[in-house]
Design an enzyme around this catalytic site. Structure first.
Site, PDB file in Angstrom:
ATOM      1  N   LYS A  93       0.745  -1.371   0.048  1.00 44.92           N
ATOM      2  CA  LYS A  93       0.113  -0.009   0.053  1.00 44.92           C
ATOM      3  C   LYS A  93       0.893   1.083   0.184  1.00 44.92           C
ATOM      4  CE  LYS A  93      -4.310   0.175   2.129  1.00 44.92           C
ATOM      5  NZ  LYS A  93      -5.178   0.235   3.300  1.00 44.92           N
TER       6      LYS A  93
HETATM    7  O1  G3P Z   1      -9.520   1.566   3.846  1.00 47.74           O
HETATM    8  C1  G3P Z   1     -10.057   2.832   4.304  1.00 47.74           C
HETATM    9  C2  G3P Z   1     -10.156   3.020   5.448  1.00 47.74           C
HETATM   10  O2  G3P Z   1      -9.308   2.418   6.649  1.00 47.74           O
HETATM   11  C3  G3P Z   1     -10.398   4.451   5.988  1.00 47.74           C
HETATM   12  O3  G3P Z   1     -11.672   4.759   6.386  1.00 47.74           O
HETATM   13  O4  G3P Z   1     -13.992   4.908   7.599  1.00 47.74           O
HETATM   14  O5  G3P Z   1     -11.653   6.044   8.064  1.00 47.74           O
HETATM   15  O6  G3P Z   1     -12.769   6.885   6.168  1.00 47.74           O
HETATM   16  P1  G3P Z   1     -12.641   5.679   7.057  1.00 47.74           P
END
Ligand code: G3P
Length: 241
Positions: free
Chosen positions: A93
């Site tokens: 990543k």
């Molecule tokens: O994979 C993306 C993630 O971990 C971020 O998610 O919900 O923090 O926007 P969020």
């Protein structure tokens, strides 16, 4: 026949809890795993490499995305090479930019040309995807993670953005568009509809997959029953005439 059977999209579980990851690997809906430094911090991970190697060993037959966290491009490349060497199931990543806002094109170009399977992350605009497409090795498999939920958090409909991102990846048949940070179960269907190949889903949303195809009259009745039970168990009363 469930609506789930019609989905072409692959569901990857997003998280950093090893016990949950082991359980999720037995769920036939889950086809891969992703994590990030923030999720790891939340789950109390202290040794990055030990933890990462544990996940890789726990789910050797699944793709596992592990993120570089350096801020300098040469260091990101070095971390990416190290992470790629930890297992054949690893996707490296790479954030689309560093903390100075500089595009990580060099990292993407070098690592993808060396054959690493990248997962370019934290993307929120079509322009970013266009820049990635310009440097990504067209023969390399890759994942392009667009944070649709965070886009939606700003009041912008992510569906159009995702469609445009899909179009921007036309010259990269081996690059898969990933709908990241979903906000509701319906996003699995949205992502499938716009042609995303992958969606990352947290444990909470995964549990809601059980609701797909549920009869809405029955669900309505169960909801009323819930209100009734909670009022009764709280001994609520209203004085009526
Ligand atoms: O994979 C993306 C993630 O971990 C971020 O998610 O919900 O923090 O926007 P969020």
């Amino acid at each position: 026949m469930s609506r789930l059977d019609d989905l072409k999209i692959k569901i990857f579980a997003d998280g950093a809890n090893l016990d949950k990851i082991r359980v999720l690997a037995k769920n036939p809906m889950v086809k891969g795993f992703t994590t990030n430094p923030t999720l790891m911090k939340k789950d109390g991970v202290t040794d990055y490499e030990d933890f990462a190697r544990e996940i890789i060993a726990a789910v050797p037959d699944f793709p596992v995305s592990l993120e570089v966290f350096a801020d300098d491009f040469d260091e990101m490349i070095a971390q990416g090479r190290a992470i790629a060497s930890w297992g054949s199931n690893v996707n490296v990543k790479v954030p689309v930019m560093n903390t100075k806002g500089e595009f990580a094109g060099k990292v993407i170009e070098v690592l993808s040309s060396e054959g690493a399977v990248l997962n370019v992350t934290a993307i929120m605009t079509v322009e970013q995807v266009e820049k990635i497409a310009a440097v990504l090795n067209p023969n390399a498999s890759a994942i392009i993670s667009v944070f649709a939920g965070r886009i939606a958090d700003t009041g912008v409909d992510p569906l159009q953005v995702m469609e445009d991102c899909k179009a921007a990846l036309k010259g990269h048949p081996k690059a898969e568009l990933l709908w990241a940070s979903p906000r509701e179960l319906l996003n699995v269907f949205h992502a499938d509809q716009v042609g995303c190949q992958i969606i990352t889903v947290t444990d909470d949303l995964l549990k809601k997959l059980a609701l797909v195809d549920k009869d809405l009259d029955l669900y309505s009745r169960e909801t009323v029953q819930m209100f009734y039970n909670d009022a009764a168990s709280s001994s609520f009363s209203i004085q009526t005439a």
